[in-house]
Design a protein around this motif. Structure first.
Motif, PDB file in Angstrom:
ATOM      1  N   GLY A   1       0.825  -1.207   0.000  1.00  0.00           N
ATOM      2  CA  GLY A   1       0.000   0.000   0.000  1.00  0.00           C
ATOM      3  C   GLY A   1       0.854   1.250   0.000  1.00  0.00           C
ATOM      4  N   ILE A   2       1.910   1.239   0.788  1.00  0.00           N
ATOM      5  CA  ILE A   2       2.800   2.409   0.859  1.00  0.00           C
ATOM      6  C   ILE A   2       3.469   2.649  -0.498  1.00  0.00           C
ATOM      7  N   ILE A   3       3.956   1.562  -1.076  1.00  0.00           N
ATOM      8  CA  ILE A   3       4.646   1.704  -2.372  1.00  0.00           C
ATOM      9  C   ILE A   3       3.688   2.265  -3.415  1.00  0.00           C
ATOM     10  N   LYS A   4       2.458   1.765  -3.375  1.00  0.00           N
ATOM     11  CA  LYS A   4       1.482   2.277  -4.341  1.00  0.00           C
ATOM     12  C   LYS A   4       1.118   3.729  -4.020  1.00  0.00           C
ATOM     13  N   ALA A   5       1.040   4.084  -2.735  1.00  0.00           N
ATOM     14  CA  ALA A   5       0.692   5.453  -2.340  1.00  0.00           C
ATOM     15  C   ALA A   5       1.738   6.459  -2.798  1.00  0.00           C
ATOM     16  N   ILE A   6       2.990   6.013  -2.916  1.00  0.00           N
ATOM     17  CA  ILE A   6       4.025   6.954  -3.367  1.00  0.00           C
ATOM     18  C   ILE A   6       4.270   6.835  -4.874  1.00  0.00           C
ATOM     19  N   GLY A   7       3.408   6.076  -5.558  1.00  0.00           N
ATOM     20  CA  GLY A   7       3.483   6.083  -7.016  1.00  0.00           C
ATOM     21  C   GLY A   7       3.864   4.771  -7.671  1.00  0.00           C
ATOM     22  N   GLY A   8       3.988   3.704  -6.880  1.00  0.00           N
ATOM     23  CA  GLY A   8       4.303   2.411  -7.486  1.00  0.00           C
ATOM     24  C   GLY A   8       3.107   1.915  -8.278  1.00  0.00           C
ATOM     25  N   SER A   9       3.355   1.379  -9.477  1.00  0.00           N
ATOM     26  CA  SER A   9       2.250   0.883 -10.298  1.00  0.00           C
ATOM     27  C   SER A   9       1.968  -0.580  -9.933  1.00  0.00           C
ATOM     28  N   SER A  10       0.816  -1.076 -10.384  1.00  0.00           N
ATOM     29  CA  SER A  10       0.479  -2.480 -10.122  1.00  0.00           C
ATOM     30  C   SER A  10       1.517  -3.393 -10.755  1.00  0.00           C
ATOM     31  N   GLY A  11       1.879  -3.065 -11.995  1.00  0.00           N
ATOM     32  CA  GLY A  11       2.885  -3.882 -12.681  1.00  0.00           C
ATOM     33  C   GLY A  11       4.220  -3.834 -11.967  1.00  0.00           C
ATOM     34  N   GLY A  12       4.569  -2.645 -11.491  1.00  0.00           N
ATOM     35  CA  GLY A  12       5.847  -2.488 -10.793  1.00  0.00           C
ATOM     36  C   GLY A  12       5.888  -3.306  -9.527  1.00  0.00           C
ATOM     37  N   VAL A  13       4.775  -3.250  -8.766  1.00  0.00           N
ATOM     38  CA  VAL A  13       4.722  -4.024  -7.526  1.00  0.00           C
ATOM     39  C   VAL A  13       4.773  -5.510  -7.843  1.00  0.00           C
ATOM     40  N   ALA A  14       4.027  -5.929  -8.878  1.00  0.00           N
ATOM     41  CA  ALA A  14       4.049  -7.348  -9.259  1.00  0.00           C
ATOM     42  C   ALA A  14       5.454  -7.761  -9.656  1.00  0.00           C
ATOM     43  N   LEU A  15       6.125  -6.860 -10.358  1.00  0.00           N
ATOM     44  CA  LEU A  15       7.474  -7.181 -10.826  1.00  0.00           C
ATOM     45  C   LEU A  15       8.458  -7.357  -9.660  1.00  0.00           C
ATOM     46  N   ILE A  16       8.218  -6.643  -8.562  1.00  0.00           N
ATOM     47  CA  ILE A  16       9.087  -6.807  -7.383  1.00  0.00           C
ATOM     48  C   ILE A  16       9.062  -8.271  -6.948  1.00  0.00           C
TER      49      ILE A  16
END
Lengths: 551, 247
Positions: free
Chosen positions: A439-454
């Motif tokens: 949630g934090i990563i997305k709140a600061i601008g992480g995309s769904s794809g980016g988070v999935a890629l992590i």
């Protein structure tokens, strides 16, 4: 950039990931070990088969053998591809050591020794020939007895510290053997196949060449060749010596070189009927090790012509049973022809399979060739003859092992999917634990794809680390698998996992192939990455607000 | 064209919990001018945080729209069945919201929401990292680091760079969170009960920091239930029965 940064950070900080790495490591090592041992087994099988048989084998798979081998060998000797061809005879017999009740059922192989030396690697497996070059023969021979040199200065026997503890006459072998031993000693050949004995220790302390092997000893007379001359017999090493856990062979003084052994065999007629058993004494000339336990524990080798005669397979007169008149000749027979071919002719590599085909066609043409005047029975023996490459001749062994290797590799790869499932579980658990972080990563601008890629990168990183470490572990395990098994056996004989009588070879094959390593690493990374997909999808699909509210 | 930086029009949000439908926002309207400091007050559970999340593009309303620089933040209502549906991605609204969160908006949460595996410097730097590809980051890294150190210095955290969140006090953690929200120089700072988890002294210290930011021209939208904290704002709105009312 943040994806790589967080992937590496999670890999280092989340200790639960170590379990996933350990799972991938163990599975990678397991599959590599299985592939290496099975692949090595197959390679060894092929290598030994080729070493034993030569390049092409002509055979009719009949105990009665087949005729016209001399004519065939003479014909093909003119072919540019043929280096040498030699006939071989196979039979069965009962081997008995003189003055003992010990008997062995053996496969008797009749060979022309000098030709076999050229056709295959048989010579390299002989024990006495290595230390006494030129002395191994299948011809008639007497027993060499170690005596003493009564005219020479006594030799000094020393202890470990080099202090003289006694004097004695110098032990000597009879001339041809002594000369051969001196020659190999001068060439730096040392016996590393036999554990030290009291006798070798005495030789070492006296600083005289170690008299390799077991011999009769007469300490009161000069060296001599004694006893009745009998033909020589080469015996499979596992019949006459005992292999120890460290790979060396313990020899017994009760079986000295040149001792008498008796072979009892049953000849057959050309028509296949059984004749009266024959008994023939031999002298133990040498022992052979091919590395295939089934051969080394069962085969004995004698002179081709002698065996042919004993088995009534030599040329004979054909007698009419009704009139008793001689009506022709029964041609001599052999069981097999082993052929070595040149690797290339005129700068072009030789196609072994094509040569085998031509050889077969040439031999089969004898069946209708009027110059041979074959009987109906002999014609049938000729018609069943096949010429095969060494690989084809052993296909009944090689093909099942090849299939077995594939099957076992597939089975272990399936078992290794457990690692992928474990990666899935662990990453899914990490995603649940890290819901708020997502949630934090997305709140600061992480995309769904980016988070999935992590998390996909995380799975791949687990695969890379696990498979690399697993490959290193697997490589070293396979490399030291035989010392490890020897150590296990020393600790507890019941832990011997490699039974030579079951697996043919006396050592666990240990060939680690580069392409196997690469395949295992790629598969492990792929499986681990696949295992991360569900967790990655879950992480990517999370809504930032829901993730932030996660308790 | 309007002079408002952020506009909310008829924003509605309903939570479905089993058979119960909870209509939290029933048509909220709001305009925030550049440089303005707006406080939104309301009882606990009144929907203040939900409204702030929608304004900050972290949540999606069922009806209504939010405009940032007159640009719609959400897809038209008919295409808004799922919060981040394929259509939403297709029409670029999700991408747009990501862009806002990366470059235009800054968030401060009541519970700090720092990543526990990262130290103070990394937590703040991450907000700069998120918006950069590997190539861009390799060129911007030194500058981003300098900006981060400057913001942390401004927050009085220059001595705490290598500490992890667990090693900091509540006030310090919230200052790290503010630094993270400010490091990319956002046009609007959203603060959700920033003092809610702090003691009185730390709360007062933090509010003076926020006031200072406002004095420097920072647009701030803050949610709080504390009248004293809300009193620092230019304008106070109260969220009652799902609608905003001027106090």
């Amino acid at each position: 950039m943040y994806k790589l940064f967080l992937t590496l950070r999670y890999l280092r900080k989340r200790r639960i990931a170590y379990f996933a790495i350990a799972a991938v490591l163990l599975c990678t090592a397991m599959v590599l070990i299985v592939m290496s041992v099975m692949g090595g087994f197959l390679d060894q099988l092929k290598f030994k088969a080729r070493g034993l048989l030569g390049d092409i084998i002509v055979d009719n798979k009949s105990y009665s053998g087949f005729p016209l081998y001399e004519e065939f060998i003479a014909d093909i000797a003119q072919w540019p591809e043929i280096q040498i061809a030699t006939p071989v005879l196979y039979s069965f017999g009962l081997l008995r050591f003189q003055d003992t009740a010990q008997t062995h059922t053996v496969r008797v192989v009749g060979v022309r020794l000098e030709e076999v030396y050229e056709v295959n690697a048989f010579k390299h497996g002989l024990y006495y020939e290595k230390y006494y070059p030129g002395t191994t023969t299948l011809a008639e021979q007497q027993q060499p007895v170690i005596g003493v040199d009564l005219n020479a200065e006594p030799i000094e026997l020393k202890d470990n510290k080099g202090e003289v503890i006694g004097r004695g006459a110098r032990p000597l072998l009879p001339p041809p053997y002594e000369a051969a031993l001196q020659k190999s000693w001068a060439a730096g050949v040392r016996d590393d196949e036999t554990p030290p004995t009291e006798w070798t220790e005495i030789c070492r302390d006296a600083n005289i060449p170690i008299i390799v092997g077991e011999h009769e000893v007469d300490p009161l007379h000069p060296p001599a060749l004694t006893g009745d001359p009998w033909p020589g017999l080469i015996i499979g090493r596992d019949i006459i010596a005992k292999r120890l856990a460290d790979g060396t062979y313990k020899r017994y003084s009760m079986y000295p070189r040149g001792c008498i052994v008796t072979l009892t065999m049953i000849p057959t007629t050309g028509g296949g009927s059984v004749d009266t058993p024959i008994k023939q004494p031999f002298r133990y000339a040498d022992d052979s090790r091919t590395g295939i336990y089934e051969i080394d524990s069962q085969h004995v080798y004698c002179d081709f012509a002698l065996l042919q005669k004993l088995l009534h397979m030599d040329q004979a007169e054909r007698v009419d049973p009704e009139s008793g008149a001689v009506v022709g000749t029964v041609p001599a027979r052999c069981s097999q022809i082993q052929i070595k071919i040149h690797e290339s002719v005129g700068g072009r590599p030789v196609n072994v399979k094509a040569v085998a085909q031509r050889l077969q066609e040439h031999y089969l043409s004898y069946a209708t060739n009027p110059r041979f005047k074959l009987s109906i029975g002999d014609t049938q023996l000729v018609e069943y003859v096949e010429a095969m490459t060494w690989e084809e001749s052993q296909s009944h062994i090689i093909a099942p092992v090849e299939k077995e290797r594939q099957l076992v590799t597939i089975l272990f790869a399936i078992i290794s999917l457990v690692a992928a499932v474990l990666v899935l579980c662990i990453l899914y658990m990490i995603v649940l634990q890290k819901t708020r972080d997502i949630g934090i990563i997305k709140a600061i601008g992480g995309s769904s794809g980016g988070v999935a890629l992590i998390f996909i990168s995380y799975g791949a990183a687990v695969g890379i680390v696990g498979s690399t470490l697993g490959t290193v572990l697997g490589y070293y395990f396979v490399r030291y698998i035989n010392p490890f098994q020897d150590w296990l056996t020393r600790v507890n004989p019941a832990w011997q996992v490699w039974d030579r009588s079951v697996y043919s070879f006396d050592e666990i094959p240990h060939t680690v192939r580069g392409h196997d390593m690469i395949a295992v690493i790629v598969a492990a990374i792929a499986a681990s990455t696949l295992g991360s997909l569900l967790a990655a999808w879950r992480a990517g699909a999370m809504q930032p607000v829901e993730a932030l509210r996660h308790e | 064209m309007s002079s408002s930086l952020l506009v909310a029009q008829g924003v509605q949000k309903t939570y479905v919990m089993g058979r119960v439908q909870l209509r939290v926002l029933r048509g909220c309207d709001l305009r925030v001018a550049p440089g303005e400091f707006v406080a939104i007050m309301g009882k606990s559970g009144s929907g203040k945080s939900t409204l702030l999340h929608i304004l900050g593009a972290l949540d999606v309303p069922q009806a209504g729209q939010v405009l940032f620089h007159d640009e719609p933040v959400f897809a038209p209502p008919g295409r808004r069945r799922f919060a981040t549906s394929a259509l939403d991605v297709l029409y670029g609204y999700e991408r747009r919201r990501i862009r806002y969160r990366r470059f235009a908006f800054g968030f401060v949460f009541q519970f700090y929401h720092l990543l526990p595996e990262l130290n103070v410097l990394e937590n703040v730097l991450l907000a700069r990292m998120v918006g950069a590809s590997t190539f861009v980051w390799s060129r911007q890294r030194a500058r981003a680091r300098a900006d981060t150190l400057a913001v942390l210095g401004h927050m009085g955290l220059a001595e705490r760079l290598r500490h992890r969140p667990a090693e900091l006090s509540g006030g310090e953690r919230q200052r790290v969170a503010i630094a993270r929200a400010l490091v990319h120089k956002p046009q609007i700072l959203f603060a959700d009960e920033p003092t809610g988890n702090l003691d009185a002294a730390a709360g007062a210290e933090l509010m003076s920091l926020i006031k200072g930011l406002h004095a420097e021209g920072q647009t701030i939208v803050m949610v709080t239930h504390d009248p004293t904290v809300a009193g620092q704002a230019d304008r106070i709105l109260r969220l009652e029965e799902g609608q905003l009312r001027q106090v």
